[in-house]
Design a protein around this motif. Structure first.
Motif, PDB file in Angstrom:
ATOM      1  N   GLU A  10       0.811  -1.228   0.000  1.00 56.37           N
ATOM      2  CA  GLU A  10       0.000   0.000   0.000  1.00 56.37           C
ATOM      3  C   GLU A  10       0.837   1.268   0.000  1.00 56.37           C
ATOM      4  O   GLU A  10       0.479   2.267  -0.634  1.00 56.37           O
ATOM      5  CB  GLU A  10      -0.942   0.052   1.222  1.00 56.37           C
ATOM      6  N   ASP A  11       1.948   1.266   0.748  1.00 53.84           N
ATOM      7  CA  ASP A  11       2.704   2.499   0.969  1.00 53.84           C
ATOM      8  C   ASP A  11       3.914   2.667   0.051  1.00 53.84           C
ATOM      9  O   ASP A  11       4.527   3.734   0.033  1.00 53.84           O
ATOM     10  CB  ASP A  11       3.184   2.577   2.420  1.00 53.84           C
ATOM     11  N   GLY A  12       4.308   1.620  -0.660  1.00 49.42           N
ATOM     12  CA  GLY A  12       5.451   1.723  -1.560  1.00 49.42           C
ATOM     13  C   GLY A  12       6.775   1.659  -0.826  1.00 49.42           C
ATOM     14  O   GLY A  12       6.936   0.913   0.137  1.00 49.42           O
ATOM     15  N   ASP A  13       7.720   2.478  -1.245  1.00 49.19           N
ATOM     16  CA  ASP A  13       9.077   2.456  -0.692  1.00 49.19           C
ATOM     17  C   ASP A  13       9.102   3.084   0.700  1.00 49.19           C
ATOM     18  O   ASP A  13       8.767   4.251   0.879  1.00 49.19           O
ATOM     19  CB  ASP A  13      10.015   3.214  -1.632  1.00 49.19           C
ATOM     20  N   HIS A  44      27.839  -8.140  16.859  1.00 52.12           N
ATOM     21  CA  HIS A  44      26.647  -7.294  16.857  1.00 52.12           C
ATOM     22  C   HIS A  44      25.521  -7.969  16.080  1.00 52.12           C
ATOM     23  O   HIS A  44      25.767  -8.600  15.064  1.00 52.12           O
ATOM     24  CB  HIS A  44      26.933  -5.957  16.157  1.00 52.12           C
ATOM     25  N   THR A  45      24.315  -7.802  16.565  1.00 54.98           N
ATOM     26  CA  THR A  45      23.127  -8.104  15.775  1.00 54.98           C
ATOM     27  C   THR A  45      22.596  -6.746  15.330  1.00 54.98           C
ATOM     28  O   THR A  45      22.193  -5.928  16.155  1.00 54.98           O
ATOM     29  CB  THR A  45      22.065  -8.859  16.585  1.00 54.98           C
ATOM     30  N   ILE A  46      22.654  -6.499  14.026  1.00 54.88           N
ATOM     31  CA  ILE A  46      22.198  -5.234  13.453  1.00 54.88           C
ATOM     32  C   ILE A  46      20.773  -5.444  12.962  1.00 54.88           C
ATOM     33  O   ILE A  46      20.497  -6.388  12.214  1.00 54.88           O
ATOM     34  CB  ILE A  46      23.103  -4.790  12.283  1.00 54.88           C
ATOM     35  N   VAL A  47      19.873  -4.567  13.386  1.00 48.51           N
ATOM     36  CA  VAL A  47      18.463  -4.666  13.008  1.00 48.51           C
ATOM     37  C   VAL A  47      18.063  -3.405  12.249  1.00 48.51           C
ATOM     38  O   VAL A  47      18.370  -2.288  12.681  1.00 48.51           O
ATOM     39  CB  VAL A  47      17.560  -4.846  14.253  1.00 48.51           C
ATOM     40  N   ALA A  48      17.378  -3.597  11.125  1.00 44.71           N
ATOM     41  CA  ALA A  48      16.755  -2.505  10.374  1.00 44.71           C
ATOM     42  C   ALA A  48      15.253  -2.732  10.493  1.00 44.71           C
ATOM     43  O   ALA A  48      14.744  -3.775  10.071  1.00 44.71           O
ATOM     44  CB  ALA A  48      17.199  -2.510   8.926  1.00 44.71           C
ATOM     45  N   ALA A  49      14.536  -1.767  11.085  1.00 41.86           N
ATOM     46  CA  ALA A  49      13.096  -1.930  11.335  1.00 41.86           C
ATOM     47  C   ALA A  49      12.336  -0.739  10.771  1.00 41.86           C
ATOM     48  O   ALA A  49      12.846   0.383  10.717  1.00 41.86           O
ATOM     49  CB  ALA A  49      12.838  -2.057  12.833  1.00 41.86           C
ATOM     50  N   VAL A  50      11.105  -1.008  10.362  1.00 43.12           N
ATOM     51  CA  VAL A  50      10.241   0.037   9.820  1.00 43.12           C
ATOM     52  C   VAL A  50       8.782  -0.362  10.069  1.00 43.12           C
ATOM     53  O   VAL A  50       8.479  -1.546  10.261  1.00 43.12           O
ATOM     54  CB  VAL A  50      10.506   0.249   8.304  1.00 43.12           C
ATOM     55  N   ALA A  51       7.899   0.601  10.072  1.00 43.86           N
ATOM     56  CA  ALA A  51       6.456   0.335  10.176  1.00 43.86           C
ATOM     57  C   ALA A  51       5.758   1.042   9.025  1.00 43.86           C
ATOM     58  O   ALA A  51       6.168   2.127   8.613  1.00 43.86           O
ATOM     59  CB  ALA A  51       5.911   0.829  11.510  1.00 43.86           C
ATOM     60  N   ASP A  52       4.710   0.407   8.512  1.00 44.78           N
ATOM     61  CA  ASP A  52       3.957   1.040   7.428  1.00 44.78           C
ATOM     62  C   ASP A  52       2.984   2.065   8.019  1.00 44.78           C
ATOM     63  O   ASP A  52       2.934   2.267   9.232  1.00 44.78           O
ATOM     64  CB  ASP A  52       3.268   0.002   6.550  1.00 44.78           C
ATOM     65  N   ALA A  53       2.205   2.719   7.159  1.00 44.87           N
ATOM     66  CA  ALA A  53       1.288   3.781   7.593  1.00 44.87           C
ATOM     67  C   ALA A  53       0.255   3.268   8.586  1.00 44.87           C
ATOM     68  O   ALA A  53      -0.226   4.022   9.432  1.00 44.87           O
ATOM     69  CB  ALA A  53       0.603   4.415   6.376  1.00 44.87           C
ATOM     70  N   ALA A  54      -0.070   1.976   8.529  1.00 43.01           N
ATOM     71  CA  ALA A  54      -1.046   1.402   9.454  1.00 43.01           C
ATOM     72  C   ALA A  54      -0.385   0.922  10.747  1.00 43.01           C
ATOM     73  O   ALA A  54      -1.048   0.389  11.637  1.00 43.01           O
ATOM     74  CB  ALA A  54      -1.783   0.242   8.781  1.00 43.01           C
TER      75      ALA A  54
END
Length: 173
Positions: A10-13, A44-54
């Protein structure tokens, strides 16, 4: 430098919203890429996290080992004992171990040399016959994947072997 990509149907990139963290050093920054030259030594444990608009979360992680300056391998010679002696022409057992702060054990890659006989071959354990009488400096050397070499030496004296003498006597007669 860390680079990531996140997308949603829904949100794209969503890559610009990635939040980067290290389990050892905490927040590293946000965005499609971050850079850090101050990560502490360790895994190290490297984490990349993101949340969508919802608000639905997504993440990816990777493991990274940060090490200090390269140290040369540590070599421990077990045999022969330093200061030992062997008769000329007899097999001499060579045994050593090689450990490194980064590489797996390097014992199988140990190169043996003698100050009098030269190259004696490779391996953590081997049997050789030292050819020259006198005091040998026997050296075990291993090199890690970054090119640092470590070595250890022991002294071993090869002593003369008396000649074998036999007599053939005439038969009584």
């Amino acid at each position: 430098d860390f680079t990531g990509r996140a997308s949603d149907v829904e949100d794209g990139d969503l890559s610009a919203g990635l939040a980067w963290t290290s389990n050892l050093d905490g927040d590293l920054g946000t965005g499609a890429s971050v850079s850090s030259s101050t990560l502490r030594v360790g895994t190290h444990t490297i984490v990349a996290a993101v949340a969508d608009a919802a608000g639905h979360p997504g993440q990816a992680q990777a493991s990274l080992r940060v090490r200090g300056p390269n140290a040369a391998p540590t070599i421990a010679v077990a045999s022969p004992a330093d200061g030992s002696s062997v008769p000329a022409g007899t097999p001499t057992a060579l045994a050593a171990t090689a450990t490194d702060d980064f590489d797996p054990p390097l014992t199988g890659q140990i190169r043996w040399t003698s100050s009098l006989d030269g190259d004696l071959g490779t391996g953590g354990a081997r049997s050789v016959v030292l050819r020259h009488e006198g005091m040998h400096a026997l050296t075990a050397t291993a090199t890690d994947s970054d090119g640092a070499s470590g070595s250890a030496s022991v002294a071993c004296t090869v002593t003369p072997t008396p000649p074998t003498v036999s007599i053939t006597a005439p038969a009584d007669g």
